[in-house]
Structure formats: structure tokens, C-alpha cells
Design an enzyme around this catalytic site. Structure first.
Site, PDB file in Angstrom:
ATOM      1  N   PHE A   1       0.853  -1.181   0.000  1.00  0.00           N
ATOM      2  CA  PHE A   1       0.000   0.000   0.000  1.00  0.00           C
ATOM      3  C   PHE A   1       0.891   1.234   0.000  1.00  0.00           C
ATOM      4  CE2 PHE A   1      -3.081   2.963   1.782  1.00  0.00           C
ATOM      5  CZ  PHE A   1      -4.302   2.500   1.302  1.00  0.00           C
ATOM      6  N   CYS A   2       0.493   2.256  -0.743  1.00  0.00           N
ATOM      7  CA  CYS A   2       1.267   3.513  -0.720  1.00  0.00           C
ATOM      8  C   CYS A   2       0.329   4.658  -1.075  1.00  0.00           C
ATOM      9  CB  CYS A   2       2.457   3.424  -1.657  1.00  0.00           C
ATOM     10  SG  CYS A   2       2.019   3.249  -3.394  1.00  0.00           S
ATOM     11  N   GLY A   3       0.807   5.600  -1.880  1.00  0.00           N
ATOM     12  CA  GLY A   3      -0.036   6.738  -2.229  1.00  0.00           C
ATOM     13  C   GLY A   3      -1.024   6.401  -3.333  1.00  0.00           C
TER      14      GLY A   3
ATOM     15  N   GLY B   1      -0.191   3.272  -5.516  1.00  0.00           N
ATOM     16  CA  GLY B   1       0.023   1.897  -5.945  1.00  0.00           C
ATOM     17  C   GLY B   1       1.368   1.629  -6.602  1.00  0.00           C
TER      18      GLY B   1
ATOM     19  N   SER C   1      -4.505   2.623  -3.763  1.00  0.00           N
ATOM     20  CA  SER C   1      -4.011   2.858  -2.406  1.00  0.00           C
ATOM     21  C   SER C   1      -4.666   4.070  -1.739  1.00  0.00           C
ATOM     22  CB  SER C   1      -2.473   2.982  -2.437  1.00  0.00           C
ATOM     23  OG  SER C   1      -1.848   1.713  -2.502  1.00  0.00           O
TER      24      SER C   1
END
Lengths: 456, 456, 456, 456
Positions: free
Chosen positions: B414-416, B418, B442
Site C-alpha cells: 500500500f502507498c499513495g 500503488g 491505495s
């Protein structure tokens, strides 16, 4: 958020693509407007708005062409009855992503002139930049001589627009005007193409005249020329110009075809430099160095006649045609294949134009030899320093003033550096003046070599 | 007078060509510096000076390469012992036609940092613009965490440089910083790439902290990451990096060759997007979407080993190589000919990486299903909002933190949006984690769909 | 004297600019015909003639558009009643400087097909090259299946055209056909794009059939597909297609707009590669890898409905639009801004498509697991080798054959390398098939890994 | 399989990139060899082999430079002792994918000359094309005058190479020679740049001499000039030339600097057209129209002295430098900023060169006026027709023949169309001849206007 400057050389017209995210606006598009669509494409944006800061008089506006291509809405000031587009005024605002474009009515150059303030709403509703059209330039302000008899009124309006509407936006606001270095729309334009309202407030010489009366007097004292082509531009830009799509591409022509078209009335523009024109040119052709096409074709070339080009390289065909289309000449029909070489190897007669250097001109003046220096610069340039005995006729006025010139004397054409003088010399030759020569270097060479000059 | 911005994407580094007439200077050239020579050529100018605003840590400076090409002199601050160039400081000035470039010592980001004020002497000796390096950005200021134990001292210096040296130049002065939108050098950088000192004074959130103490406290509270590659950049930029001319061009490689090189230690960077990596990728390859190469290669790729690329189009080879050369990776030796297709038609085994959408993640959270959301954003991003139960390990730290992760549970990276999560997922897979999936969309998808978030 | 090849990828159509001195002709111009004007401009030539070797059926001919731009005359065969242009036949010749273009009637592919022989009159009146349209290719000959019931007649005509008209021009004559490597117009086309009549006589496998009867039998045994879009092309090319100037440029669209347009009937073509489609795609979209647009859009996309694109990069918008305009799809109205990322960060549901490698397919076959290999290659490709138990439905026929497929079994789509199979899989998914996967690598992977194959 | 032609204008040298799949070879690379790497990159191929058809004498070969860039192997004939590369001969063959390149020893132009036959192994092991170097051109054959005293021997070898090695490959084989239209390497070269062995066998005038004796006699009767620069090229190409990377880029120079460098020995080449040189030029400069640089600089410009350029546009700097680097002039150090304008506005003295048209020359001849027509064409051109009373001195020989010219008479320089005559006139002026003029149009104008000519 992005701003892209698109400068059209020669007239030094600057248009802008401004936007954020998927939306963009164009401010004052030129006629060959594919470039805006391409720049928007690269930004991943769609052009949704087109602003005209005023009904331009010095080039064909591309709004209608661009709107047809993109579906964008055209917006302009309310004080003129345009045949197309939507009138807007102070208080109207348009959002493109985080960018807000707010209209400011800034009359003076014309009555319907608007400026467009740009805010970055992700930082502040206050403007970060302003597009000023022909109201405020970098180093100068707009012309106020387009409404005969009302010069003081419009100069007053311009003072008000600058000092009461634009400068109060703040010293820190970036300035994006509609003309830049090289334009004839201002005498003091910087070569630098970046500035702010604050820098102009401090260093723009015209803005030293903070009092309205003083400002109006300064503007009243300016002298501008109004080329005859402005009339057609004004008509076009009020009603919408003809579309580009039906205009034919000029093709190569043999020397024989070229000569016979010329005999049938084709105007021949020789867009090579003055030196090449000096070495050999087609009798009857007009010297029009490529860079000078945008400014002097409109003075010297009639509309609606076929135009043939003499060029040095194929790229000059494209550039000359662009220059001419931008000022409404849609009749460029041919170019001389391989340029002068074709004419020469065809065994056709060509002529030269003697080029003299400043040392020789000075020698003659010192020796008191009889000859006429014809200085074709503007009255203002002439007044600021000229050769002893020189006659000043502005290049644009020359065709109407031929009767004032002697036919029995060597005429040495003279200007800032020799290019306009070459145009002038070609016109004299075309009109049967037999002893014409051009001073390459002209006034710039005088100043480099510290000739004695006279002032008016 | 001209200024041209040259932006290197990814690290969002901005360099400038500035000059007038026949002379030009470059400020902070990047390593692939042919572009400056070409832009100068088009201006009809010769590059005579190269300024380094500071010893850069995030990219290889191209000064030595460019000086060899042009004969220009390299200038930088006095407070560091460079192996090349000439030290300059406040009071030193250099004229290029009408342009005057004046050095201002503006320490803070580093001790030897300088800014360069630009005046247009044809208007005024006072500056019209300033190049601020990493001292002042549009919307942010430079990092002050590079001198462990002396953070407050350098933050204080930066405050002084901004409030006592830069802002006093005037609200109307244009601002040209060394990083722009997309840089990791500042958290608040504008997407807009034009501003003035006045606009920053009014709207830059960091400059709200006008008092030194307050400013220092604000800076102290910031959290930055320092990628391991910075160390090599610092060495290179102190002593001069190796020349580009000896570095081989990567060529196409068959699937068989590629596989055998990989077995022999070649690091494989898959620069395609996360979706393509998700569909099929070479087992053991690292997902590194092209735009992320400049920022994350330096965290995750060792120096001095051969690098092979998996690409979608040939242009990506060129771009990836540029990105890597700019941060000192000179060992890009090959790319997989025709990309994954070649691998696939070779009958070689490939793998997929499941991609989940935010709705499914929410459903599982709501249903209380067992799985781990591994959020690889920075601590600051995480603190500002994250999913319930998510574990935060910054992407750059992931290789060192693998021991903290469960091997018997589905891990959803998971991030900002993807992309970083795809990199993380590939590292997990490379290290034997068997149940890994990536959440495309994300946090951005969370915000679009109004997931409930937790704050720290 | 110059010949320039202009190849349109995908349909592998080749057009030519041929000329000498100031005059040039174009043979078989494509619809986006600005390129011919630009190439002619660089040659310093004017386009005076446009030849159509036949009424094309696989792309929109640009003759009318180009004639409007240049004033050139359009020339085509006499045996069809075109709504524009001038009919020509054997014996007609046109001189452009030293180049002589002589028409040869070479029926067979169509009745009105012509070839154009080129002579360099400064050397000889005999031809140096011949433009053969769709009569003779490099490695193959034209199709003869367009006149149902008259196949043998036209094959006989083609034999005559090749053996009695073309080959007798001489072994030394250069060959310039209208299709090249990658075209579906011939099964044996060389990847090489240069040849001569003599090389073809010796090495073109079809020309081994020197006897007419034998040749006709060979052609009769060929199997070709005729995409439904050919019908529209034939209409357009008989009557003249609509001009390009009124067709809007597709702009970026948000995920929300895109979704609502899709709900309202917009067809979504996902032009990314199969891997990216496999990783994540919009439910209901059609996989159509960019290179396959020219060939398969005409089978699978209805005319006159809005088309939306899912892309990886902005250049793909331009390329996809070009491909589609060339086959008469004028309704490309939008693309998803930033591609799938936009959809993902919007939190919208996406789907994956499992991709399997050939080793897994073999394992299942060996293990006797139940699943269906759906091979969407042509009947000819299938016959030359296919997996045991595979079902062959040609991709173009798939929409009509969905009823033949089981809905309760995993279907593994299969083709030459995995691209057409991706298109097929997307169509199955769109039609509610729930267990679909794609075999990347497909037959090529089989051959690389020496799978056991079956022949028909 | 691909072949790309790379033509260097002026010397009309043609090099080739040929390959298949991931591998490519370059045949006869020029010195500025980045173009091959870029073309290979676009093909997705790696350059693995470089062939030199012979030790070139008319340009600097780029093999060593290109090998350093790509790691490719250099291959050349066995009969000369090169300081680099690998000797190959008949029987050696190299496979690049389906392409097979087979060496054929084809001596004659030089002893070590080779040709390279290309086969498409997917069709046949027999060749489809042949790269003939300087053995066989389109319309002509190679020179055989480079081995004084052995002319007949080498002409005999060439006859053998053509008639016993090349033509037997078959009429249908495509021909790719090392020089094309515009080269001085052959008198009969076609303007057309495509041909086959069969077309040459039938229409190449030199190949009419099928008998060896006859052929040798024909070659013996030819007259060629050998420019002095060939000596340096031969040295360079035997031992490997200096690398390009250390050679400085020429920068703009003020008129004052330019004048003082000129006084210190800088050779000034004025690359503008003859008309511009005629209008105004720097006293002492050499007229060298851009297209003539590759052929005449090597006759008239000493090596190892600084060279300054007078140009019309910035692109001419790049082109002139390329031309000069290709023939080993590495000392182009500056150009006059803004060209002649800079000189003129500096107030410096310039001169003109009178240009006369053919009608005036005829008038004088008819009137019996005293003046000298100096015809600087080759002996062969002169013999084929010249003006009555004209003196023939080949342009390349002019500096050595100045003593043969009268100093008290008007000299009218004359050539094919006026360009070489302009060069000649500038040399006369440089050497103090006071009454010089140039006949623009020259012999071509004579022919167009049907002047009476004399033959030798």
C-alpha cells in the site's frame, strides 16, 4: 499548473497556453494554431477557453480556427461588437483545475481591452500572475494612438488601468504581456522576457509618469506609425478571418514560369539578406529580408495579388508563408525553385545593388561630394541622431513620397543597420531610380565608428 | 537576455541556461550536459561560466563534463574543499552582455550554498531574478538535516539566508530554484513552476515562521529520508564524477542471455507500470516504474553490478538509462529485446502479482479478515492518515526490515497510489514472501471513496 | 530522381512519393496525407499526380484529401466507376522531370488494378522499377478472393498480370509493392522490404506455380478472412471519404466522466499490452494492444459509436487515433486521463485477467485436467500445428461464435504469442464468461519449448 | 531484415546500417557516427560488425570511433596493413539473424577493396543485394588512377571484379554503392539512388566496355583530380583518426575578435552563397558556398590552422563543421556572431564582388572587348564545351597557377553555374588581383541561352 509562452517572431507577438490538470486556456492565439493543440496534447489537457485581450490590429487572431479545432469557448471584452465569441468583463472568472483566470477590464490601448489575472487556488485566491495584453509590456506600455481625436482620453484610461487596476495586484505578481522584444508595439521593450509588476513599477521608464496628466502628455508626445494592413486585421478580427484549410501550399516554379507570372502581376518578395540581394536579384523584385516580412510587408505589399518568393533555402518558404498568413496575406503562390541559381542558370538578366560601408559615406561627406543619404528610419530614430544632410522619409511612407526624391543624383539608402535600407533601395529601383546604393551597417556602424551626428 | 529552464524529471531537478548576447552561464548542470551546449548554440552564445549552487547530494553534477566540452569556468561556494573549480562568495559578480550574475552566500541547506542574483544592467543594477539553489523553493525551503548534530545551526543559517539575504532583494524579484514539482527535496512544493520572492513571502507556508526560533523548530520537526546513494553523489560531486564517454550503450538481449546474466548476478529492473508487472513479470525482477527510478533506485539498487531492464518500448531504455546515469549508475548493460514478449514466447516461466482495488481491501477490513496492509509511504504521509491496522515501513527501509514481516499471512502492499507499493511487493516476492498482493489506487483511492482513516 | 517509402504500421500499407526535379507523384496515399506534402516540400517538389493502384478495401485512401491540399490529379484504373478522379490504362504515361510513370493494367486482385512502371529517361526509356500495388508483393501475391464465384477467373487474371505483364519487364527491375512485412494481405510476406522482379521470380514461393492452372489451384486453396470493415472501406474509396478537418481531437477525461460515457454506450479500447490488461483493466473494456488496432478493430468495433481509449502514454492516443482514422473510425472521442492510474485512484473497481505460461498449460494437458484451449488464430495457422484438444475459432469470428463455448469450464485463450488471445479473452469476459485466462507466449512458446503439437 | 542508407551530402558518401533482429552491421561509417547507434537503437539492434569496403581516401572513416562506442568488430580487406581491425576476404561470412553478409574480394579501385553480398537466408542462400563500395556505382565505376604507373593493372582488376565477381551474382541483385548523386568519384553517376546489377549491366555506360582491353582503355582516358587532402585521409584511415570527443565546439565571435584572429592567421571561410559574397564580404576571406565545402576545402584550406566561418544562419555552423570534420579539419574555432551584419554594424570595411550575367559576357565577346574568362571547371568539362578564348585552370590548381594570369585585365571567373567561380574569384582577390568578377549562371546559362561554344 502550467504556462507556456508561444512567441511569433517578427511581430514579437506572445500568446500563452495556461492550465492545470486536464484543462487549458489559450490567450491571444495566432492564426496557425495547431501549436496550441499540440502543446495541450503533451500536457494531457483539453483547451476549453480562448481569451482575446483585445481586438488585435497587428495580426490575424486564430480564435475562430482554434475553437473549431477544439470546441473551446471564445471570450473577449464587452465594448466592441464582435461577430463571434462571448463578452466578459471584470468579475468574470474561469476555473481550470487549481487555476483561476479572472477577467479585469483594462481599457486604454483599446476600449474593450481586458487583462486576465491568474491565481493558484491551492495556495491563495490572490493572483500570482497577470496577462496584460497590450496594456502593460516589459519596459513599455501599449499604444494609445488608435482613436484619432480621443488620444488623451484613451491614454487617461490606460493610466487608470495600469495604476488603479494592474499595479495594485502587487509587486510580486508576474507579468505576461502580449508583445515582447522586437515588437514595434513599444519603443522601450526589454530584450528580457520575464518581469513582474513590481519590477515594472520601479524600472519601466513610462511608469515614471505616475501622475495621469504627466502620463497622458508623455503618450501624446509619442509618434507611432500605423501600417495600412492594420485596417484589414481589424476587419478580420472583428468578424473572424477566413479558415486556413483552403489556402494552397506554394510550390516550386521554374525561372520561365516565374518570369511570366511576374509579368502578369505577381509581386516578388526577395526574402534573402541584403548582401545576397546586393549581389544579384531579379529586376523588379522587392527586397524583404525574412525577419522584416512581418513588419514591412503590411506597408508595402498589396493584398489579393499573387506573391512569389525568392529564397535561399526551402525553410524560408515555410517561414515567409507563416509570416504572411499571420498578417492576412493568403496568396503566396510560388517560390523560385533553387532560388536565384535557377534564374542565373536560365541565363536571365539579374541586377546588383551596390553596398557601401560607412567609411566611404563619411569620406564623401567630408569631401563634400554630391549624393543624397535617404534615411528611412522612423521620425523618432531620426531625431535621436542622423547624418548631416540626410533626408528622412519613413520606409512605410516611401511609396507615397517618391516624388520628393531627386532622379539625377546617387541616393544612398540608410537605416538602423542596412536591412530596411535594402527594402527602400529595392523600391527606388523598382520605380526607375537609376543610381541607388545601400549603406550596410548604417546608423549602427556610425555609432561604432563615432561618426559626427546631428540631432533634431 | 534569456533564461532557459532545463528540468530533469523524477528528481525534479531544474538547471538553467542564462545569458545575453554571445555569452551564457549554466547553473547546476546535470550530467548529460549536451543539452546546454545545444541550447547555447541555438542562442548563438558560448557557455563561459558554470555555477554550482552547492555540492549536490541527489544527483551527479555535470560541471566537469560540461567544462571539458565548452572551456567554461566552474564556480562554487568557498566553504567546501572541491577538487575542481573556483571558490566564489558574496561580492563576486560576472557579466554576460547586459546580464550581471552576482553571488550571494546563502548557507543553510549546506554551508557552502550560494544563490545567484541576476540583474538586467540595461534597466538597473538591481536584481530582477534570483537563482536560489536548494535554499528557497516554490512553496517550500531546503532540507536542513544533512549535518547530524548541527540541525539547529544550519536551520538558523537558512532562516538568515532567506530572511536577511534573499527576501530583502524585493517582492518583485523572480524566483528560480533548483527543484520543482515532484521533487522529494520538499514536502510542500507547488506544482506551479513560477513565483517571486514576494509571492513566497506571502504564501509559502514555511515562511510563515518569520521568527528564527519558530523557523528552526519547524525545521527540526520535519522528517526526511536520506537514501544511501546520496553518499556516492557527495563523493562524486566533491571530486568530479567519471566521464560519460566511456560508458557503453545497453543493447538488446535474448531471453536466454538475459536469464543467464540474471543468474550470474545481474539486477533486473522492470520499469513498466504496476499493472503490467502485475500481469506478468520475470521471477526475481524488481518492479521499478519508470518515473520512480530516479528516486527509488538509489535506495534499492546496489552500485557496480550489471543492471538489465525490462521495458515496454525502446524509448524507455533511453529514459531509464538517463535516470540511472544521473544518479551514478553506470552499469546498465542490456535490456530484454521486445520486453516481456520475448520472455513469454521463449516459453519461460513468468509470474503475476495480484492487484486489489480499494473496495476489496475495505470489505476485508470490515469483515475482519486476516491480512496485513503494509504501507510503505513516509512516516509523515502515514501519520496524516492511514488504514486501520496498517504497518508502516518506509519503502527505502524495506530491505532492512524484512524480518519484521509475517511470512504466513497475505501482505497487501500500500502507498499513495500503488506504484511504490508495487516496488515493495516485488521486493517481498524476491525475498520469498509467498502471499503478496498490491493495492492499486491505495491511499488516493481511499480518499476518493471516503474510507475511514486513522491518524497518528 | 527520388522515391520515398511511407509505411503505415499495423496494416503494413506502403505508399510512395516518387518524382524528379520540381514534380512528384504519390502512389496510394493514406488518409492522413500531410506527410506527402511535407516530404515533397523537403524535396522542393510539387505533387502533381496521385495514383491509386486499385480501390483499396483495407484502409481509407487519402487521394481526395491530398488532391484538395495540392491540386494534384487523381488517376486510377478504368474498370470501376469511381466518383472522382480520371481513369487510366496501359499506354498512359506521365512525365515528372526525367521520371516517366507508365500505367500497366494488372488485374487480378481487383479488376481495375494497375501497376506503374518507372523509367529514368536520362538512362533509358525502359523501366528501372515498378509499383505493383496488391498484384505482386515481396514473397507473396495479392488476394483473389474478393469476387465470390469468380475466384478462379481473377486468379487467372492475376497469373496473367504477373507472368505476362510484370515479370517480362526484366529480372533487374526493382519492386515496390503496396504492402510489406506485417500485412495480413499475404501469408508469405518477407520481413525484408527490398526486392526485384528477378528475385521474386526465383524465390517467391507462389511464383513457383508458373502454370496458370497450377497457380489458380494454389490460390483457390488459400483461405483468407474478410473483416466486416472492408465493406465501409470499399464504399469510401469508391465515393471519396469524409474530410479529416472536421474530426475532433480526443481529449482527456476523468474516471467519472469515462465511466458514465461507457455506461451510455462508449466502446472502450484498452490499447496497452496484454500484461497490463492482465494486471488491471476496466470491466467491460476490450483489450486491443496498440499494434493490433489496425487489423482487429475492424472486426470487433462497431462504426458510428463513441470510442474511448485506455492508454499507457499520451503518444498512444495519437497513434491509436491514426490507426483508427485510417480505417474509417472517426469517433475517437476521449481517453482516460493518466490511464488506469486515474481509474484506480478514483477507487473504482477494476479486474485482472490471469495469464498462464506454457509450462502450466502443458502440465494440465499432461495431467488430463479439464479446461478448454480456445485457439483464435486463423484456420491456416491452426492447421499447421496446435495443442491437443484445442478449439479453433478465428478471433474475427468470435463474437458470432460465443454460443459454441462452454460457460462452466476454464477457457484458456491462445494464439501466436498471446496478443490476439488477450483480445479474445476480453471479449469472453465482456460477454459474461467467468473463468477466462490468457496464455502469454502461446504457440511461439510451444515451439520454443518443443511441446508436442497436432496437425490438421 | 533492414537496410538504412545514411548519406553524407557534399561528398555524396553513402554508408549503410544493415541487420536483422537484434544485430546490425555498419558499412563504411562516417566519422560523426552517433547516427548509426541511434538508428540501431530504434531498430532494437546492437551493432556488432563494421565493414570498410576499402581504405577510403576522400573522407575520415568512423570505424574506430564507432567500435569504441559499440564494441563492434572492424573488418576490412587483407591487402593493406591497417593499424586496427581484422582482415577478411572472399569466403568469410557473417550472420546477423536471417541476414548473411558474405565478403567478396573486388580489387580495382584499391587492392584491398571488398564488396559484401547480402542474402536473406529465410528465402535463399543466394544474394538479394550487394554493397559494392567504390567498385561499382549507379551509372559509373570506381576510379583507377590512385596507383601511378599501375593504372592499367588496377583497371584490369576492376574489370575482373565487376564482370567476373559482381555481375555474375545476377541481374536481380540490388546494388548499394558507397557514393551517389553529387559525388566527384564518378562522372556519370545517376541522380537516382536505386539500381540493380542488371540495370547497370544494361544501362551503365562504362559497362558497355565489356572487353577488358576496351575497359582499361576507357579508364586510362579518364581524367581525375586528386585533391591534396586525400593524403591525410589515407594516413588517417590506415592508422585510425583522432577521436572527436576532444574537439571544441566553435563559438560566436565579435567582429573585433574575428578581425584580430584573422590578422593572426585564421583562415576565414565564407560559406554563404555567391550572391551574398558578391554583395558584401570580409576582405581576405575565401568564398566557399556551404555545399562546396566537402569537395573544395580539401584543395584550398591548409590543415592545422584555425578556421573561422562567415555564415547566414546558425545551422550553417553545424553543417560546415560536420563537413570539415568529415575530411579531417578539426580546427573550426569560431564563427562571426550574426554573420556579416556584425561586421557591417561594427563599421568595418567590407568589399563586394561584381556578378555578371551571361548576356553581358556574350555582349563583350561579340564586341571584342578585352577581358579574360577564367574557366575553373575540370579539363573534361572544359573540353566538352567552353566560351571562345576562355582559359582553363582547374579550381583546385588555381593557387599554384596564379602566375599564369594577367594582373592588368578584368578577369571573369566562370564554371558550371557560378559557385566554383565564386571560390576562384575570392582566391584571386585574396592574392591581389584587382579587377575580378564572377559570372553567375556560367556554362549552364550559356546552354540555356544557346551561346556559341567551342569544343576541345
Amino acid at each position: 499548473m502550467f504556462i507556456e509562452r508561444i512567441k511569433s517572431p517578427g511581430i514579437a507577438h506572445i500568446s500563452y497556453l495556461v492550465g492545470d490538470g486536464t484543462r487549458a486556456a489559450v490567450i491571444d492565439p495566432r492564426r496557425d494554431c495547431g501549436i496550441y493543440a499540440e502543446l495541450a496534447r503533451r500536457q494531457g489537457a483539453r483547451i476549453t477557453h480562448i481569451f482575446e485581450t483585445h481586438r488585435n490590429e497587428d495580426y490575424v487572431i486564430g480564435s475562430v480556427e482554434l475553437a473549431a479545432m477544439t470546441g473551446a469557448e471564445i471570450l473577449h471584452g464587452k465594448q466592441l461588437d464582435f461577430a463571434y465569441g462571448t463578452p466578459v468583463g471584470t468579475g468574470d472568472a474561469f476555473d481550470l483545475g487549481s487555476a483561476r483566470l479572472s477577467v479585469l477590464h483594462t481599457p486604454g490601448h483599446t476600449f474593450e481591452s481586458i487583462s486576465i489575472a491568474l491565481a493558484d487556488r491551492s495556495f491563495s485566491p490572490e493572483p500570482v500572475a497577470v496577462f496584460t495584453g497590450d496594456a502593460l509590456f516589459i519596459g513599455d506600455v501599449g499604444r494609445t494612438d488608435f482613436f484619432p481625436g480621443r488620444e488623451d482620453e484613451v491614454a487617461g484610461l490606460l493610466h487608470q488601468s495600469i495604476f488603479e487596476t494592474l499595479l495594485p495586484l502587487g509587486d510580486h505578481v508576474l507579468l505576461y504581456p502580449a508583445h515582447g522584444a522586437g515588437s514595434v508595439c513599444g519603443a522601450h521593450l526589454a530584450s528580457r522576457e520575464f518581469s513582474t509588476l513590481g519590477y515594472e513599477r520601479l524600472h519601466n521608464v513610462v511608469l515614471k509618469h505616475t501622475e495621469q496628466e504627466d502620463f497622458v502628455a508623455f503618450k501624446r508626445a509619442e509618434h507611432h506609425y500605423k501600417p495600412p494592413y492594420f485596417t484589414r486585421m481589424e476587419q478580420y478580427n472583428l468578424s473572424g478571418p477566413p479558415p486556413l484549410s483552403g489556402i494552397a501550399i506554394p510550390g516550386p516554379m521554374s525561372a520561365d514560369e516565374f518570369a511570366s507570372r511576374m509579368a502578369a502581376g505577381m509581386v516578388v518578395l526577395d526574402v534573402r539578406g541584403p548582401e545576397a540581394f546586393g549581389g544579384a536579384h531579379i529586376p523588379g523584385s522587392v527586397s524583404m529580408p525574412l525577419d522584416h516580412v512581418p513588419v514591412y510587408a503590411g506597408w508595402l505589399v498589396p493584398y489579393d495579388v499573387p506573391i512569389g518568393l525568392v529564397i535561399d533555402s526551402l525553410d524560408q518558404v515555410t517561414t515567409a508563408r507563416e509570416h504572411l498568413l499571420r498578417i492576412g496575406y493568403d496568396t503566396v503562390s510560388a517560390y523560385l525553385h533553387r532560388g536565384m541559381t535557377q534564374w542565373e542558370v536560365g541565363g536571365r538578366e539579374f541586377e546588383g545593388l551596390p553596398q557601401v560601408y560607412i567609411g566611404e559615406v563619411k569620406r564623401r561627406l567630408d569631401a563634400g561630394e554630391e549624393f543624397l543619404v535617404l534615411d528611412v528610419r522612423s521620425a523618432g530614430e531620426f531625431a535621436a541622431g542622423h547624418l548631416r544632410g540626410a533626408l528622412n522619409i519613413y520606409l512605410g511612407d516611401l511609396p507615397q513620397r517618391l516624388g520628393d526624391l531627386p532622379r539625377d543624383m546617387t541616393i544612398t539608402t540608410f537605416c538602423g543597420s542596412g536591412a530596411r535600407a535594402s527594402i527602400a533601395a529595392s523600391i527606388l529601383k523598382q520605380n526607375g531610380f537609376g543610381r541607388v546604393e545601400n549603406c550596410l551597417g548604417s546608423m549602427a556602424a556610425c555609432r561604432s565608428t563615432e561618426c559626427p551626428l546631428e540631432l533634431d
